[in-house]
Design an enzyme around this catalytic site. Structure first.
Site, PDB file in Angstrom:
ATOM      1  N   GLU B  52       0.744  -1.270   0.034  1.00 32.13           N
ATOM      2  CA  GLU B  52      -0.104   0.093   0.147  1.00 32.13           C
ATOM      3  C   GLU B  52       1.072   1.298  -0.092  1.00 32.13           C
ATOM      4  O   GLU B  52       0.310   2.343  -0.371  1.00 32.13           O
ATOM      5  CB  GLU B  52      -1.102  -0.106   1.261  1.00 32.13           C
ATOM      6  N   PHE B 114     -11.261  -7.815  13.368  1.00 36.09           N
ATOM      7  CA  PHE B 114     -10.105  -8.089  12.931  1.00 36.09           C
ATOM      8  C   PHE B 114      -9.907  -7.021  11.777  1.00 36.09           C
ATOM      9  O   PHE B 114     -10.958  -6.627  11.127  1.00 36.09           O
ATOM     10  CB  PHE B 114     -10.603  -9.456  11.976  1.00 36.09           C
ATOM     11  N   GLN B 115      -8.664  -6.837  11.483  1.00 35.66           N
ATOM     12  CA  GLN B 115      -8.156  -5.937  10.804  1.00 35.66           C
ATOM     13  C   GLN B 115      -8.722  -4.304  10.898  1.00 35.66           C
ATOM     14  O   GLN B 115      -8.984  -3.565  10.048  1.00 35.66           O
ATOM     15  CB  GLN B 115      -8.320  -6.277   9.206  1.00 35.66           C
ATOM     16  N   LYS B 164     -17.692  -1.160   5.796  1.00 36.71           N
ATOM     17  CA  LYS B 164     -17.983  -1.959   5.091  1.00 36.71           C
ATOM     18  C   LYS B 164     -19.569  -2.018   4.760  1.00 36.71           C
ATOM     19  O   LYS B 164     -20.350  -2.192   3.749  1.00 36.71           O
ATOM     20  CB  LYS B 164     -17.833  -3.403   5.274  1.00 36.71           C
ATOM     21  N   MET B 482      24.272   9.199   1.526  1.00 40.64           N
ATOM     22  CA  MET B 482      23.971  10.344   2.291  1.00 40.64           C
ATOM     23  C   MET B 482      24.529  10.179   3.941  1.00 40.64           C
ATOM     24  O   MET B 482      25.113  10.974   4.508  1.00 40.64           O
ATOM     25  CB  MET B 482      22.835  11.083   2.101  1.00 40.64           C
TER      26      MET B 482
END
Lengths: 182, 590
Positions: B52, B114-115, B164, B482
């Site tokens: 993502e 969940f999630q 949802k 760097m």
């Protein structure tokens, strides 16, 4: 913040003037999370909050008014105002301390324990401060006091040696005098 | 027009109505209804990323190269948290994004389902604004509002968290018309009196400089056109931040090069010694200003910005103009013309003479080599071989990024995609994918380091899947360059964990993904190899083996002022230890 500022060459050259206390009035849409946005801004950017009050002021329009007392240099206060204005659900930010005439009030409930001489002394002082007795037992009082934060501080200091148990304060609510709105 | 449909259908409908043709995303349980709605239409193309974070940077690349809002779609919980680096990146660089996140059904919110994660809570600090949609009635308004907030004023990322059950619910869809925001109405038009005052200050200036930033790019191509016109009209020198490259052409006579920590000697000295500074869409970032109390001490500063909070944030401004760059620049030009103003030619001639003296230091020079490829040389050759093509450049973060900014020259806005504010390693490849999606026929090159590229290497798979011919040009010095440079300068050369050990074979890696791998370590072979990369019709990983311990110069050491730059020649003097130039206070800075 100031301790770090003194050390860092990247610290703003602006941060040199003295610190001031300002009262900001913030009109917001009363939607979930709006208070978290305001408080998160202060913690995230390292600004101070001395007191904060919030309540809905226009039920139909879902408007809430947040009153924040903060401290900082004039430049930091200016930043705070602009940063607050960036928050999307904020309608208006007014620095009341920049207005001519402001009324600030705070409400406190003060519980005092004491018997005998202490008890009558507490009652005498409360009359001098125009505090109201809102609860009493044989050995305690709860006073309700409205006034400027300084007045409440003074009263609390007097109650301390008498038998102060606890204090609950609302924080400052503020409004400008005269006919004009914010 | 209002129409009955499900929440998921509304989301796709709103995307279409907002002119979105591409969405970057990754499916999951909490966004399945939206993926089902996407499946049943062809107007919006979905690009399946491999992580993502990649979706967020791809949407950024898409947004920055087109000027449109970039869109990503991710699931709840880990989908949302993975996207956060990209959101923070977009916030600091003012990139317009709309991030749609799935959420557990409303009745499960707060139950540690969940999630589940508190997406609006977590993203509050790294977005311009965010929404949790609690009912289907609010959905159309919030979707259109999200696009409005993302693109208006100072652009930024907006999250819309979509439970949802709201995606399944039936409701009436409303198009984007009639959506007017009640609180968020940024000021676009600059104050006329202040614009007049600014222009008059400019006409009187003896040693002026224009300092432009990413705000000019964000304001649209018209702003860049007006910026060029203003420079032409006044004859003033112009420098730009990392984010502003391309607004004024690098081939322009008045161009000083980039300013700041790794900016040119002439740009930084011009800033330091100027008497009138015109900052346009730039925010006086610490990489730009160096030591603040020694920043351009003798100048009057004019600051044009759409965000009032940018003004007087770190540097005291003498004249502030709040408004959109294009509007304000247009008004400035009109006033300059209408009043028949003229720059002080005589003073300017002297000023340019001084600037030419600084230019003569050739601060970007480096010691060439016949045996190893110098990273600066690699970027120079890449530039020479691609400058006449329709090219877009993205970068990762580190030395290679600064070398790209110094040695790749941009003639147009929206051609340069880099992570400036947040400094996100792993930005370049997904950003190149987003850019290539928006410009399928163009040449898109990610100038990368071998360490950064591994942070989002998985997106190579996305490039292969969608046949996106992105070119990954790795300046491979086997160090986090760097980090190594700072360790050399500040920590006695103790290279703690900055060596890129156990590197993959990038040629084989490219082949494993289904792309092409090219390796080059010989300067004599470099041109041929770069042309081979350009000519290959698919994604390429170019492993350019460069000299290992090259430092990026010039450099303003941390905590120092613009006129205290160190140049490459100094670092070659055996007697001077650069570490000794940076004092204890400087060492504490980042």
């Amino acid at each position: 913040m100031n301790a770090i500022a003194a050390l860092s060459p990247y610290a703003s050259a602006l941060a040199k003037s003295g610190t001031e206390r300002h009262t900001l009035s913030v009109l917001v849409d009363n939607e979930p999370g709006v208070l978290a946005r305001v408080v998160g801004l202060f913690s995230g950017r390292g600004y101070n909050i001395e007191s904060l009050t919030v309540a809905e002021v226009a039920h139909g329009e879902h408007l809430s008014r947040i009153t924040i007392v903060t401290t900082g240099t004039p430049e930091v206060i200016d930043q705070i105002t602009h940063q607050l204005e960036r928050i999307v659900p904020i309608h208006k930010v007014t620095d009341l301390s920049m207005q001519d005439r402001v009324i600030e009030r705070e409400l406190a409930m003060i519980k005092v324990h004491g018997t005998g001489e202490h008890r009558s002394e507490a009652l005498r002082l409360s009359e001098a401060f125009h505090a109201k007795v809102i609860d009493a037992t044989i050995e305690s009082f709860i006073f309700e006091l409205t006034g400027s934060p300084a007045k409440i501080d003074d009263f609390v200091d007097l109650m301390r040696p008498i038998g102060l148990v606890e204090i609950s304060r609302t924080g400052v609510a503020a409004i400008t005098r005269g006919a004009k709105g914010m | 027009m209002s129409k009955q449909m499900t929440g998921a259908e509304m989301i796709v409908e709103a995307l279409k109505d907002q002119g979105v043709d591409t969405v970057f995303g990754y499916p999951g349980g909490a966004v399945l209804p939206i993926y089902d709605a996407l499946f049943q239409q062809n107007a919006v193309q979905h690009v399946l990323v491999r992580h993502e974070q990649g979706a967020a940077h791809a949407a950024e690349g898409y947004a920055r190269s087109t000027g449109k809002v970039g869109v990503l779609l991710v699931t709840s919980g880990p989908g949302a948290t993975n996207a956060i680096t990209g959101l923070a990146d977009a916030l600091l660089d003012s990139i317009p994004l709309v991030c749609l996140t799935g959420q557990v059904p409303t009745h499960l919110i707060g139950s540690d389902a969940f999630q589940e994660c508190d997406t609006v809570g977590i993203t509050r600090h790294c977005t311009k604004h965010n929404y949790l949609v609690r009912s289907i009635e609010d959905l159309p308004r919030i979707l259109h509002e999200a696009f409005y907030v993302a693109r208006s004023g100072r652009p930024g990322p907006v999250v819309v968290d979509l439970p949802k059950d709201v995606q399944f619910a039936l409701g009436l869809y409303q198009g984007p018309l009639n959506v007017q925001h009640k609180t968020y109405q940024p000021k676009l038009k600059g104050d006329a009196d202040r614009i007049r005052e600014a222009v008059e200050m400019m006409a009187k200036a003896k040693r002026p400089v224009i300092y432009s930033g990413g705000g000019v790019i964000n304001s649209g191509p018209h702003a860049s056109k007006l910026l060029r016109e203003l420079v032409e009209l006044t004859g003033f020198p112009i420098t730009s931040t990392l984010m502003g490259l391309g607004a004024y052409p690098a081939s322009g006579d008045n161009w000083l090069g980039m300013l700041g920590m790794h900016g040119t000697y002439e740009a930084n000295h011009t800033m330091h010694d100027c008497d009138v500074m015109i900052a346009i869409g730039a925010r006086f970032d610490d990489r730009i200003t160096g030591r603040l109390d020694a920043f351009s001490p003798g100048s009057k500063k004019i600051h044009i910005d759409i965000d009032p909070s940018s003004i007087n944030k770190t540097v005291k401004i003498d004249l502030a103009i709040v408004g959109d760059c294009a509007n304000v620049l247009g008004d400035m030009i009109s006033v300059w013309r209408a009043e028949g103003l003229k720059a002080d030619e005589e003073a300017l001639a002297g000023w340019w003479k001084q600037i030419d003296h600084w230019r003569a230091r050739k601060s970007l020079a480096y010691r060439a080599s016949k045996t190893t490829i110098k990273p600066q040389y690699a970027v120079q050759r890449l530039y020479e071989l691609t400058k006449d093509r329709d090219t877009y450049i993205t970068t990762e973060v580190g030395q290679h990024q600064m070398w790209a900014a110094q040695h790749y020259h941009f003639e147009e806005p929206n051609r340069w995609m880099t992570s400036g504010g947040l400094g996100t390693m792993g930005y370049g490849l997904p950003a190149a994918i987003g850019t290539q999606m928006a410009h399928p026929k163009s040449l898109v090159i990610d100038i990368a380091g071998e360490a950064s590229i591994l942070m989002n290497m998985q997106e190579m798979s996305t490039a292969v899947q969608y046949r996106l011919p992105v070119k990954i040009f790795i300046l491979n010095n086997e160090y986090m360059g760097m980090v190594r440079q700072w360790q050399e300068l500040l920590h006695g050369g103790r290279y703690s964990e900055s060596y890129s050990a156990a590197l993959p074979d990038f040629v084989k890696l490219a082949e494993a993904y289904g792309g092409k791998g090219i390796r080059c370590s010989d300067p004599a072979e470099l041109d041929r190899a770069i042309l081979e990369m350009i000519d290959y019709p698919g994604p390429v990983i170019f492993d350019c083996i460069v000299s290992k311990e090259e430092n990026c110069f010039p450099m303003i050491p941390s905590g120092k002022a613009h006129n205290e730059m160190i140049l490459a020649e100094l670092s070659d003097d055996a007697g001077v230890e650069i570490g000794s130039i940076i004092d204890e206070k400087g060492k504490m800075l980042v």
